[in-house]
Structure formats: structure tokens, C-alpha cells
Design an enzyme around this catalytic site. Structure first.
Site, PDB file in Angstrom:
ATOM      1  N   CYS A 116      -3.113   9.390  -1.401  1.00  0.00           N
ATOM      2  CA  CYS A 116      -2.764   9.040  -2.779  1.00  0.00           C
ATOM      3  C   CYS A 116      -3.457   9.918  -3.817  1.00  0.00           C
ATOM      4  CB  CYS A 116      -3.095   7.572  -3.052  1.00  0.00           C
ATOM      5  SG  CYS A 116      -2.122   6.411  -2.072  1.00  0.00           S
ATOM      6  N   HIS A 252      -4.205   6.493 -10.913  1.00  0.00           N
ATOM      7  CA  HIS A 252      -3.314   6.286  -9.774  1.00  0.00           C
ATOM      8  C   HIS A 252      -2.754   4.872  -9.852  1.00  0.00           C
ATOM      9  CE1 HIS A 252      -1.629   5.931  -5.871  1.00  0.00           C
ATOM     10  NE2 HIS A 252      -2.625   5.225  -5.358  1.00  0.00           N
ATOM     11  N   ASN A 282       3.442   1.807  -5.699  1.00  0.00           N
ATOM     12  CA  ASN A 282       2.490   2.864  -5.352  1.00  0.00           C
ATOM     13  C   ASN A 282       3.266   4.020  -4.726  1.00  0.00           C
ATOM     14  OD1 ASN A 282       0.534   4.532  -4.277  1.00  0.00           O
ATOM     15  ND2 ASN A 282      -0.677   2.890  -3.366  1.00  0.00           N
TER      16      ASN A 282
END
Length: 325
Positions: A116, A252, A282
Site C-alpha cells: 500500500c 493512504h 483501500n
């Protein structure tokens, strides 16, 4: 004495697949509900890549928009860096595939896998090339088809993720741009968030060689909040700023609770935090550039503003970037 060279974001772009899966849709796949998902994550819906779409396809469309915004053609690009953990192929790299599709011949092209945190890592790599003088124009992309490596019977993970891509064009500039980037990792925690198959260790049975994302959510949450707090403090201190100097936090987009915890720690109102997790889920390495592009195109992020980008992902790998937009 030569002037310092910065890498300035000259243009942003993003792409989301057409298919949208809402929380109500998810409740037809696994034992869950809109209330259960939203109360724990802040997610309402996510985008899913079409069966005939690969990561490079998403990256391509996001790149075209970033290039258009920057007024850059493919043959002006000196380097392509893609952050992804879901490449099209084992090799060549997704960046090489993107280079060919864009029609660029000869520029460097590489993938960076930091889960990520992939875009922040890719941005840091690209920044170093520009600052050293080895590149003047760099295409940096975060792109994922993470829904391809989910266990769609595991309600604790399959509800969290979506597909998408975001891109920026970096150009050399003597006035402003990225002030610093800070990268960190802790490989000893790999089993808290990982996909435990691969070329060297072997594959299992079933789709994607038996690969599926595994996560211990509570442990990840606790570690992520502490790690992000630390790297954010480090980044601000390295540049002589404190949190109140920031115009925007672009984090994020993993979980609204993590985002809110970071903002609270910085004493930043949520009005200064870009949030897209409710609509994107996500998207791993795509989440930061997706959020940045949305904030730029909506007019919230303006030239001259101070932005802090941060991300945390499997590895663990995390990092941040402070930049003057």
C-alpha cells in the site's frame, strides 16, 4: 553554487473501473452489512476492474490524464516508475508494458513493490532521479487490481479493497516541489499483512496459485497508527515545519479510523484531510495518487500549498512525502 533542483508535480491523473460494488452488494456475497462495514472502516463502496482489465490498463488511463494535465507527451518522459503489488506479469514489469502502450521508446521503466506504500516509495525513487539530474520528466503511477488476490469468502478482508490507479508527472524545477521523502520498513511483521505465495516459495491450488491476502486487522491498526505518527513527525521536523503549517494531509485510504487518528494526533481538522476511502475502499498503492488527483481537480488543492502524503502497507512498509504543490 548551483541551485537546488526540486521535482515538482506538474500534473495529476486517475482512473477508476466502471463497476461499483456497494456494501449492500457485498452483503449478498458474504455475511456482512452496510452498517458493519461502514462503522469499522468508513467504506461505502469500491470499484472492481473488469475481467479483461489488467493493472497496466488502469495505469494507462490514469497516466494519459496526468500527461494531459502536465502538457507532456510520451516522448518527453525520461523515466516511468510504477508502485504496484499486483503486476500484470511476473516479468516484464508493468512499467515496461505501460511504456510500450504509451509509445515511449527507450526511457527507463521499473516497478516498485511496497504494497500500500507503493506510490510513496515510487515517488521517492523518482524524486531522487530528478534531484540528481538524471531525469527531467518522470511518470509516477500507483496502480492495483487488488481484488484479484482476495478471498471472497473472508468478510474481514474482501470488503476492504478496491481497484484503481493514480498518476503524477514530476518535472525538474528550481523553485519548489518535493521537499523530502522518508521511507521505513519492518519485515519482521510480514505475517500480519501478506499474501504467502510466490515464485520462489511456491504456489498452491486454485485461482492465483492459491494466493490470497491475509491480514490481522487489529494488529495492523495499532502498528500503523504508531508508525505513521513517527514518520510524519520525522518529515515535518526535517523541514522545519509543524503540523499547523500544513494545508492538506493526503493519507493512504485504508481505514477512516486510522486517518482520523493521524489527523487528531496532528491536531488537524478533518476539513484539511482528503478522504476518499468511503467511495474507493483501500486501493493499495493507488489510494494516495487517487486522492491527490481528486483534490486537485476539485479545486481544493491549490498551487503553493504545503501537502503531506503518507502511506502504510504490508511488509510492513511505510513512508511519507512533504511537498509544495
Amino acid at each position: 553554487m548551483s541551485k537546488r533542483i526540486y521535482s515538482r508535480i506538474a500534473g495529476t491523473g486517475s482512473y477508476l473501473p466502471e463497476k461499483v460494488l456497494t456494501n449492500d452488494d457485498m452483503s449478498k456475497i458474504v455475511d456482512t452489512s452496510d452498517e458493519w462495514i461502514f462503522s469499522r472502516t468508513g467504506i461505502r463502496e469500491r470499484h472492481i476492474a473488469a475481467d479483461d482489465q489488467a493493472t497496466s490498463d488502469l495505469a494507462y488511463f490514469a497516466s494519459l490524464k496526468a500527461m494531459e494535465a502536465a502538457g507532456v507527451t510520451a516522448d518527453e518522459i525520461d523515466l516511468i516508475v510504477i508502485g504496484t503489488t499486483t503486476p500484470d506479469l511476473i516479468f516484464p514489469s508493468t512499467a515496461c508494458l505501460l511504456q510500450a502502450r504509451l509509445g515511449n521508446v527507450g526511457c527507463g521503466a521499473m516497478d516498485v513493490n511496497a504494497a500500500c506504500s507503493g506510490f510513496v516509495y515510487a515517488l521517492s525513487v523518482a524524486d531522487k532521479f530528478v534531484r540528481s539530474g538524471d531525469a527531467k520528466t518522470v511518470l509516477v503511477v500507483g496502480a492495483e487490481t487488488l481484488t484479484r488476490i482476495l478471498d471472497w469468502t473472508d468478510r474481514t478482508t474482501c470488503v476492504l479493497f478496491g481497484d484503481g490507479a493514480g498518476a503524477v508527472i514530476l518535472k525538474a524545477d528550481e523553485e519548489t516541489g518535493i521537499l523530502s521523502t522518508h521511507l521505513r520498513a519492518d519485515g519482521s511483521k510480514k505475517e500480519l499483512l501478506w499474501d504467502p505465495v510466490g515464485v520462489s516459495v511456491g504456489f498452491g491450488e486454485g485461482k492465483n496459485g492459491g494466493g490470497a491476502l491475509l491480514m490481522k486487522g487489529n494488529d495492523v491498526f495499532k502498528y500503523a497508527v504508531k508508525a505513521l505518527n513517527s514518520v510524519v513527525d520525522e518529515t515535518l521536523a526535517a523541514n522545519g515545519y509543524d503540523a499547523h503549517d500544513l494545508d492538506w494531509l493526503i493519507p493512504h485510504q485504508a481505514n477512516l479510523r486510522i486517518i482520523e487518528a493521524t489527523a487528531k494526533r496532528l491536531d488537524l481538522p478533518m476539513e484539511q484531510v482528503v478522504v476518499t476511502v468511503d467511495r474507493h475502499g483501500n486501493t493499495s498503492s493507488a489510494s494516495v495518487p487517487l486522492a491527490l488527483d481528486e483534490a486537485v481537480r476539485s479545486g481544493r488543492v491549490q498551487r503553493g500549498q504545503l501537502l503531506l502524503l503518507e502511506a502504510f502497507g504490508g511488509g510492513f512498509a511505510w513512508g511519507s512525502a512533504l511537498l509544495r504543490y
